[in-house]
Motif scaffolding. Structure first.
Motif, PDB file in Angstrom:
ATOM      1  N   MET A 169      53.755  80.948  21.682  1.00  0.00           N
ATOM      2  CA  MET A 169      53.634  79.580  22.197  1.00  0.00           C
ATOM      3  C   MET A 169      55.171  78.897  22.256  1.00  0.00           C
ATOM      4  O   MET A 169      55.734  78.912  21.483  1.00  0.00           O
ATOM      5  CB  MET A 169      52.969  78.831  20.603  1.00  0.00           C
ATOM      6  CG  MET A 169      51.526  79.194  20.820  1.00  0.00           C
ATOM      7  SD  MET A 169      50.654  78.283  19.331  1.00  0.00           S
ATOM      8  CE  MET A 169      51.132  78.981  17.965  1.00  0.00           C
ATOM      9  N   HIS A 170      55.205  78.048  23.229  1.00  0.00           N
ATOM     10  CA  HIS A 170      56.106  76.870  23.566  1.00  0.00           C
ATOM     11  C   HIS A 170      55.707  75.690  23.162  1.00  0.00           C
ATOM     12  O   HIS A 170      54.650  75.193  23.917  1.00  0.00           O
ATOM     13  CB  HIS A 170      56.748  77.120  24.851  1.00  0.00           C
ATOM     14  CG  HIS A 170      57.703  75.831  25.007  1.00  0.00           C
ATOM     15  ND1 HIS A 170      57.290  74.842  26.004  1.00  0.00           N
ATOM     16  CD2 HIS A 170      58.714  74.917  24.300  1.00  0.00           C
ATOM     17  CE1 HIS A 170      58.025  74.056  26.282  1.00  0.00           C
ATOM     18  NE2 HIS A 170      59.046  74.138  25.084  1.00  0.00           N
ATOM     19  N   ILE A 171      55.964  74.896  21.909  1.00  0.00           N
ATOM     20  CA  ILE A 171      55.380  73.691  21.524  1.00  0.00           C
ATOM     21  C   ILE A 171      56.681  72.689  21.794  1.00  0.00           C
ATOM     22  O   ILE A 171      57.694  72.753  20.761  1.00  0.00           O
ATOM     23  CB  ILE A 171      54.679  73.750  20.182  1.00  0.00           C
ATOM     24  CG1 ILE A 171      53.544  74.827  20.568  1.00  0.00           C
ATOM     25  CG2 ILE A 171      54.351  72.248  19.953  1.00  0.00           C
ATOM     26  CD1 ILE A 171      52.775  74.828  19.116  1.00  0.00           C
ATOM     27  N   ALA A 172      56.348  71.464  22.360  1.00  0.00           N
ATOM     28  CA  ALA A 172      57.549  70.492  22.493  1.00  0.00           C
ATOM     29  C   ALA A 172      57.333  69.293  21.518  1.00  0.00           C
ATOM     30  O   ALA A 172      56.171  68.716  21.947  1.00  0.00           O
ATOM     31  CB  ALA A 172      57.954  70.171  24.136  1.00  0.00           C
ATOM     32  N   ARG A 194      52.119  83.865  10.239  1.00  0.00           N
ATOM     33  CA  ARG A 194      51.625  84.721  11.348  1.00  0.00           C
ATOM     34  C   ARG A 194      52.516  85.103  12.680  1.00  0.00           C
ATOM     35  O   ARG A 194      52.675  85.763  13.416  1.00  0.00           O
ATOM     36  CB  ARG A 194      50.423  84.319  12.041  1.00  0.00           C
ATOM     37  CG  ARG A 194      49.324  84.646  11.234  1.00  0.00           C
ATOM     38  CD  ARG A 194      47.904  84.613  12.041  1.00  0.00           C
ATOM     39  NE  ARG A 194      47.529  83.185  12.086  1.00  0.00           N
ATOM     40  CZ  ARG A 194      46.811  82.644  13.080  1.00  0.00           C
ATOM     41  NH1 ARG A 194      46.314  83.333  14.097  1.00  0.00           N
ATOM     42  NH2 ARG A 194      46.438  81.396  13.108  1.00  0.00           N
ATOM     43  N   PHE A 195      53.521  84.113  12.623  1.00  0.00           N
ATOM     44  CA  PHE A 195      54.605  83.709  13.860  1.00  0.00           C
ATOM     45  C   PHE A 195      55.931  83.438  13.335  1.00  0.00           C
ATOM     46  O   PHE A 195      56.151  83.048  12.414  1.00  0.00           O
ATOM     47  CB  PHE A 195      53.966  82.635  14.656  1.00  0.00           C
ATOM     48  CG  PHE A 195      53.007  82.760  15.607  1.00  0.00           C
ATOM     49  CD1 PHE A 195      52.677  83.080  16.606  1.00  0.00           C
ATOM     50  CD2 PHE A 195      51.585  82.382  15.012  1.00  0.00           C
ATOM     51  CE1 PHE A 195      51.583  83.398  17.324  1.00  0.00           C
ATOM     52  CE2 PHE A 195      50.352  82.474  15.587  1.00  0.00           C
ATOM     53  CZ  PHE A 195      50.340  82.941  16.865  1.00  0.00           C
ATOM     54  N   HIS A 196      56.690  84.360  14.249  1.00  0.00           N
ATOM     55  CA  HIS A 196      58.117  83.842  14.348  1.00  0.00           C
ATOM     56  C   HIS A 196      58.242  82.443  14.543  1.00  0.00           C
ATOM     57  O   HIS A 196      57.806  82.141  15.542  1.00  0.00           O
ATOM     58  CB  HIS A 196      59.005  84.853  14.995  1.00  0.00           C
ATOM     59  CG  HIS A 196      58.896  86.238  14.510  1.00  0.00           C
ATOM     60  ND1 HIS A 196      59.787  86.605  13.663  1.00  0.00           N
ATOM     61  CD2 HIS A 196      58.330  87.332  15.150  1.00  0.00           C
ATOM     62  CE1 HIS A 196      59.680  87.949  13.454  1.00  0.00           C
ATOM     63  NE2 HIS A 196      58.589  88.389  14.380  1.00  0.00           N
ATOM     64  N   LEU A 211      57.519  80.174  19.194  1.00  0.00           N
ATOM     65  CA  LEU A 211      56.514  80.796  18.299  1.00  0.00           C
ATOM     66  C   LEU A 211      56.235  82.177  18.755  1.00  0.00           C
ATOM     67  O   LEU A 211      55.686  82.183  19.957  1.00  0.00           O
ATOM     68  CB  LEU A 211      55.616  80.085  17.556  1.00  0.00           C
ATOM     69  CG  LEU A 211      55.762  78.661  16.685  1.00  0.00           C
ATOM     70  CD1 LEU A 211      55.421  77.828  17.507  1.00  0.00           C
ATOM     71  CD2 LEU A 211      55.160  78.649  15.396  1.00  0.00           C
ATOM     72  N   TRP A 212      56.320  83.306  18.381  1.00  0.00           N
ATOM     73  CA  TRP A 212      55.585  84.421  18.627  1.00  0.00           C
ATOM     74  C   TRP A 212      55.274  85.366  17.437  1.00  0.00           C
ATOM     75  O   TRP A 212      55.662  85.434  16.460  1.00  0.00           O
ATOM     76  CB  TRP A 212      56.696  85.198  19.752  1.00  0.00           C
ATOM     77  CG  TRP A 212      57.989  85.632  19.067  1.00  0.00           C
ATOM     78  CD1 TRP A 212      58.181  87.009  18.553  1.00  0.00           C
ATOM     79  CD2 TRP A 212      59.298  85.248  18.942  1.00  0.00           C
ATOM     80  NE1 TRP A 212      59.494  87.286  17.996  1.00  0.00           N
ATOM     81  CE2 TRP A 212      60.137  86.382  18.227  1.00  0.00           C
ATOM     82  CE3 TRP A 212      59.514  83.751  18.712  1.00  0.00           C
ATOM     83  CZ2 TRP A 212      61.268  85.782  17.579  1.00  0.00           C
ATOM     84  CZ3 TRP A 212      60.848  83.442  18.486  1.00  0.00           C
ATOM     85  CH2 TRP A 212      61.903  84.520  17.845  1.00  0.00           C
ATOM     86  N   ARG A 213      54.179  86.025  17.729  1.00  0.00           N
ATOM     87  CA  ARG A 213      53.544  86.854  16.562  1.00  0.00           C
ATOM     88  C   ARG A 213      54.502  88.038  16.055  1.00  0.00           C
ATOM     89  O   ARG A 213      55.185  88.417  16.694  1.00  0.00           O
ATOM     90  CB  ARG A 213      52.394  87.815  17.474  1.00  0.00           C
ATOM     91  CG  ARG A 213      51.219  88.218  16.580  1.00  0.00           C
ATOM     92  CD  ARG A 213      50.649  89.260  17.298  1.00  0.00           C
ATOM     93  NE  ARG A 213      49.485  88.736  18.412  1.00  0.00           N
ATOM     94  CZ  ARG A 213      48.431  88.272  18.322  1.00  0.00           C
ATOM     95  NH1 ARG A 213      47.843  88.386  17.181  1.00  0.00           N
ATOM     96  NH2 ARG A 213      47.728  88.169  19.279  1.00  0.00           N
ATOM     97  N   ARG A 214      54.230  87.824  14.605  1.00  0.00           N
ATOM     98  CA  ARG A 214      54.909  88.917  13.759  1.00  0.00           C
ATOM     99  C   ARG A 214      54.478  90.212  14.007  1.00  0.00           C
ATOM    100  O   ARG A 214      53.346  90.467  14.301  1.00  0.00           O
ATOM    101  CB  ARG A 214      54.928  88.613  12.328  1.00  0.00           C
ATOM    102  CG  ARG A 214      55.389  87.183  11.908  1.00  0.00           C
ATOM    103  CD  ARG A 214      55.653  87.014  10.390  1.00  0.00           C
ATOM    104  NE  ARG A 214      56.139  85.872  10.091  1.00  0.00           N
ATOM    105  CZ  ARG A 214      57.639  85.765  10.064  1.00  0.00           C
ATOM    106  NH1 ARG A 214      58.366  86.778  10.336  1.00  0.00           N
ATOM    107  NH2 ARG A 214      58.276  84.389   9.890  1.00  0.00           N
TER     108      ARG A 214
END
Lengths: 214, 214
Positions: A169-172, A194-196, A211-214
């Motif tokens: 995810m890219h969240i601004a 759950r996410f980096h 954010l990206w999945r661990r």
């Protein structure tokens, strides 16, 4: 590389809302002012809705230009597609985006009220009454080996998160405070089990969350 | 959007060197250790030379994945292509990159010693004894409407800068100090008369510099 499920350029207020209260034809983001919420993207050279030359090429633009990079299909909720609720009275409505929607791929609209597919410019719209997992299978098959974007709104992204179907995810997050509406999170800490997470402040005042999945 | 000239993932030491002293077959970056200099990119999921799954998807990866985004051709100097100097003794050398070079487009190699074009995997190599402007015309024509990457090394990027042909640069500055070799700059301030500059620190310790023409 395997096909991935991505959220891109998903924009939240400082207090975690993706849209205000009371969506209508006149106010697609409810009481929120979309020109304020989305101004970071509108200032970039690669803003998908840009029609005039110009715009910046820094960090915000690197995020904006990634919106289409290796994306082969989008899944969105019905409330992103339009302000109508319940059964369709007719099929006149073709989305908010005019004759050339900014997607340029198949788009799958999740709704309990399906209607026939149609094509507008380089984008085709398909309506599915399906679970997130079923919709994703359809989107993967249509994406020509590329990734699938979960386009929002808040409710739809949360559904895919709850089903653990999102890879990245890219969240601004902006500086505008909304106070009420559709809340996505109280903060990114809700997802770090759950996410980096990387939080990267931009000179524009936005804070980009990767954010990206661990 | 008009075709643009871009520098991508161009990596410098903390003191502004793009390569060490004394390039050879065994040491493509001279006395510099490329695994240290380029480790930021090697850690990302989209590192063009990656063969195994894995890697990060944060800011560094957003830079790494932009390497191929809308790029239709690359121009490089002969010293990026190989360690040989002067006339070719034979044409056995086909670059450092093995059977599938990471470019996947036409590549134009600037050299006073031209040789026949050849194709390796999805990349074709063409050798030009030409000015930057002439080389750029050839690359634009080959790029299928997409942008052209100036791939380095230091001398080649400087030549294109001196000819005022570069629209946009992504330069990643690391923490390794080299002390000698091929120096690109003493600092980005040397370019801010002609370019906008954003300095974005990454959690990896790299500082990404985004520059675009004023």
């Amino acid at each position: 590389m395997a096909q991935r499920v991505r959220v891109q350029n998903f924009t939240l207020s400082s207090d975690g809302y993706g849209a205000g209260e009371g969506q209508s034809l006149e106010r697609p983001f409810g009481h929120a002012d979309p020109s304020k919420l989305m101004s970071w993207a509108g200032a970039t050279a690669h803003w998908p809705n840009r029609t005039e030359p110009g715009g910046s090429y820094g960090l915000d633009d690197h995020c904006a230009r990634d919106f289409t990079n290796n994306i082969g299909a989008e899944i969105m909720g019905r409330n992103k597609f339009g302000p109508q609720r319940g059964p369709w009275e007719n099929y006149d409505w073709q989305g908010w985006w005019g004759d050339e929607p900014p997607f340029h791929t198949p788009v799958f609209v999740l709704t309990h009220h399906v209607r026939p597919s149609f094509t507008l410019g380089e984008t085709s719209f398909h309506f599915l009454d399906a679970t997130p997992k079923e919709a994703l299978e359809r989107a993967f098959a249509a994406a020509d080996g590329k990734d699938v974007r979960i386009g929002g709104g808040v409710h739809t992204v949360r559904e895919f998160l709850d089903a653990d179907l999102i890879d990245e995810m890219h969240i601004a997050v902006g500086q505008v405070e909304l106070g009420r509406g559709e809340r996505f999170w109280t903060g990114p800490e809700q997802l770090t089990d759950r996410f980096h997470l990387e939080r990267i402040p931009s000179p524009s005042g936005m804070v980009h969350h990767f954010l990206w999945r661990r």
